[in-house]
Design a protein around this motif. Structure first.
Motif, PDB file in Angstrom:
ATOM      1  N   UNK A 175     -19.807  -5.266   4.219  1.00 14.52           N
ATOM      2  CA  UNK A 175     -18.697  -5.302   5.177  1.00 14.52           C
ATOM      3  C   UNK A 175     -17.402  -4.867   4.496  1.00 14.52           C
ATOM      4  N   UNK A 176     -17.135  -5.430   3.328  1.00 14.77           N
ATOM      5  CA  UNK A 176     -15.886  -5.131   2.629  1.00 14.77           C
ATOM      6  C   UNK A 176     -15.882  -3.701   2.086  1.00 14.77           C
ATOM      7  N   UNK A 177     -17.026  -3.254   1.579  1.00 14.29           N
ATOM      8  CA  UNK A 177     -17.110  -1.893   1.057  1.00 14.29           C
ATOM      9  C   UNK A 177     -16.912  -0.869   2.167  1.00 14.29           C
ATOM     10  N   UNK A 178     -17.410  -1.179   3.366  1.00 16.54           N
ATOM     11  CA  UNK A 178     -17.260  -0.258   4.497  1.00 16.54           C
ATOM     12  C   UNK A 178     -15.809  -0.079   4.903  1.00 16.54           C
ATOM     13  N   UNK A 184      -7.083  -7.261   9.765  1.00 14.00           N
ATOM     14  CA  UNK A 184      -5.913  -6.389   9.747  1.00 14.00           C
ATOM     15  C   UNK A 184      -5.355  -6.187   8.341  1.00 14.00           C
ATOM     16  N   UNK A 185      -5.648  -7.131   7.454  1.00 15.83           N
ATOM     17  CA  UNK A 185      -5.167  -7.052   6.069  1.00 15.83           C
ATOM     18  C   UNK A 185      -6.105  -6.229   5.199  1.00 15.83           C
ATOM     19  N   UNK A 186      -7.396  -6.389   5.394  1.00 20.13           N
ATOM     20  CA  UNK A 186      -8.402  -5.825   4.486  1.00 20.13           C
ATOM     21  C   UNK A 186      -8.300  -4.317   4.261  1.00 20.13           C
ATOM     22  N   UNK A 187      -7.914  -3.504   5.248  1.00 21.00           N
ATOM     23  CA  UNK A 187      -7.814  -2.064   4.975  1.00 21.00           C
ATOM     24  C   UNK A 187      -6.776  -1.700   3.914  1.00 21.00           C
ATOM     25  N   UNK A 188      -5.905  -2.618   3.566  1.00 20.53           N
ATOM     26  CA  UNK A 188      -4.856  -2.334   2.583  1.00 20.53           C
ATOM     27  C   UNK A 188      -5.150  -2.983   1.234  1.00 20.53           C
ATOM     28  N   UNK A 189      -6.344  -3.556   1.076  1.00 20.06           N
ATOM     29  CA  UNK A 189      -6.682  -4.355  -0.105  1.00 20.06           C
ATOM     30  C   UNK A 189      -7.364  -3.517  -1.178  1.00 20.06           C
ATOM     31  N   UNK A 242       0.829  -1.202   0.000  1.00 19.60           N
ATOM     32  CA  UNK A 242       0.000   0.000   0.000  1.00 19.60           C
ATOM     33  C   UNK A 242       0.866   1.255   0.000  1.00 19.60           C
ATOM     34  N   UNK A 243       1.950   1.218   0.768  1.00 24.45           N
ATOM     35  CA  UNK A 243       2.834   2.385   0.843  1.00 24.45           C
ATOM     36  C   UNK A 243       3.574   2.636  -0.458  1.00 24.45           C
ATOM     37  N   UNK A 244       3.663   1.587  -1.308  1.00 24.59           N
ATOM     38  CA  UNK A 244       4.360   1.711  -2.586  1.00 24.59           C
ATOM     39  C   UNK A 244       3.399   1.736  -3.778  1.00 24.59           C
ATOM     40  N   UNK A 245       2.113   1.871  -3.486  1.00 21.37           N
ATOM     41  CA  UNK A 245       1.080   1.917  -4.538  1.00 21.37           C
ATOM     42  C   UNK A 245       1.066   0.659  -5.414  1.00 21.37           C
ATOM     43  N   UNK A 246       1.352  -0.482  -4.795  1.00 19.60           N
ATOM     44  CA  UNK A 246       1.278  -1.770  -5.482  1.00 19.60           C
ATOM     45  C   UNK A 246      -0.078  -2.389  -5.159  1.00 19.60           C
ATOM     46  N   UNK A 247      -0.866  -2.779  -6.156  1.00 20.27           N
ATOM     47  CA  UNK A 247      -2.197  -3.325  -5.877  1.00 20.27           C
ATOM     48  C   UNK A 247      -2.127  -4.640  -5.102  1.00 20.27           C
ATOM     49  N   UNK A 248      -3.067  -4.782  -4.162  1.00 22.14           N
ATOM     50  CA  UNK A 248      -3.139  -5.965  -3.307  1.00 22.14           C
ATOM     51  C   UNK A 248      -4.453  -6.705  -3.573  1.00 22.14           C
ATOM     52  N   UNK A 249      -4.341  -8.001  -3.818  1.00 27.85           N
ATOM     53  CA  UNK A 249      -5.492  -8.877  -4.038  1.00 27.85           C
ATOM     54  C   UNK A 249      -5.559  -9.854  -2.869  1.00 27.85           C
ATOM     55  N   UNK A 250      -6.754 -10.124  -2.348  1.00 32.51           N
ATOM     56  CA  UNK A 250      -6.870 -11.227  -1.396  1.00 32.51           C
ATOM     57  C   UNK A 250      -7.668 -12.362  -2.023  1.00 32.51           C
TER      58      UNK A 250
END
Length: 284
Positions: free
Chosen positions: A199-202, A171-176, A152-160
């Motif tokens: 939940x995820x959209x919130x 703890x992971x979801x806010x950075x996804x 997230x700090x490097x603007x790299x997209x994160x997929x779960x």
């Protein structure tokens, strides 16, 4: 050529094709079998590599004698291993899987990664600046959380890969950026797909999808809800369909929009279900 980092579980999969599941105190003879490296992030990495990219799996492998089967399979498919515990002598998780011939359904027994959890204080966590995308399957949650924050700090997209809810995902979801979940993914307090979406959209996740096997994929992108129909197929083996989907999605999302990426990933995952084992579809 894109570079992907896949964080999670590395297993050895022993897969048998059988006309039926064994009953109580019964033996059955399989009609076919295959052995390959497995785990959600691992199979996604193999798919990502197959599609012409550079893939690295970040997980625990170690030096137990049977890990040479994992290493040789991943080397053959062009996947690099970043071992979180390279000196461990413990055996890797081994999954025993029976695929039913008539339906393609699979039954799995495995230890998962419960005995090989690594925390950032045990192993320094770094993220190469040239990584284009990160996928986290939740089986190395502490490491996944650290990687997600770095990405997230490097603007790299994160997929779960939300196959099922695991403690620590909160703890992971806010950075996804992209939450690709199965119909079995239920965060605390959620009882249906609408509640999961909410939940995820919130949490501020802009792109969310819920797969439902052969049923349409439900998705929400930037607040817009829609669904994608899947092509009808005769399933031979559904074992790694979700993993193939995630690897193909990581490939596609770097090139096109969310809905088109989901559709393209669904097409490849559906195709893979028409072959026995997690690798055979790549040979045709």
């Amino acid at each position: 050529m894109s570079k992907g980092l896949f964080v999670g579980m590395v297993t050895l999969d022993l897969v048998y094709l059988s006309a039926q599941l064994p009953g109580h105190n019964q033996k059955v003879v399989a009609s076919d079998y295959t052995v390959a490296a497995g785990g959600p992030a691992t199979n996604a990495a193999v798919t990502f590599s197959y599609l012409g990219n550079l893939a690295t799996i970040l997980g625990v492998v170690g030096t137990h004698p049977i890990t040479h089967l994992i290493r040789s399979d991943l080397e053959h498919h062009g996947v690099r291993i970043a071992d979180l515990n390279p000196t461990t002598l413990e055996p890797p998780p081994v999954s025993s899987i029976i695929v039913t011939e008539s339906t393609g359904d699979r039954s799995v027994i495995s230890l998962n990664a419960t005995k090989i959890q690594i925390t950032p204080d045990q192993q320094p966590i770094e993220l190469d600046a040239d990584v284009d995308i990160v996928l986290i399957d939740g089986h190395q949650m502490a490491v996944g959380c650290a990687i997600a924050q770095l990405a997230k700090s490097q603007n790299i997209p994160v997929v779960i890969d939300g196959g099922s809810w695991k403690p620590g995902f909160e703890k992971v979801l806010p950075f996804v950026d992209y939450a690709i979940c199965s119909a079995n993914f239920y965060p605390p307090g959620c009882r249906n797909s609408d509640e999961v979406m909410a939940y995820l959209a919130a949490l501020g996740i802009p792109h969310i999808a819920i797969t439902q096997g052969e049923k349409p994929i439900q998705y929400c992108t930037l607040g817009v809800l829609d669904q994608i129909q899947l092509p009808p197929i005769k399933a031979v083996d559904t074992l790694a369909a979700g993993d193939v989907f995630h690897g193909a999605f990581c490939h596609s999302i770097l090139r096109q929009n969310f809905a088109d990426s989901l559709a393209e990933a669904a097409e490849l995952a559906s195709y893979s279900c028409q072959f026995f084992g997690t690798r055979q579809w790549m040979k045709t």
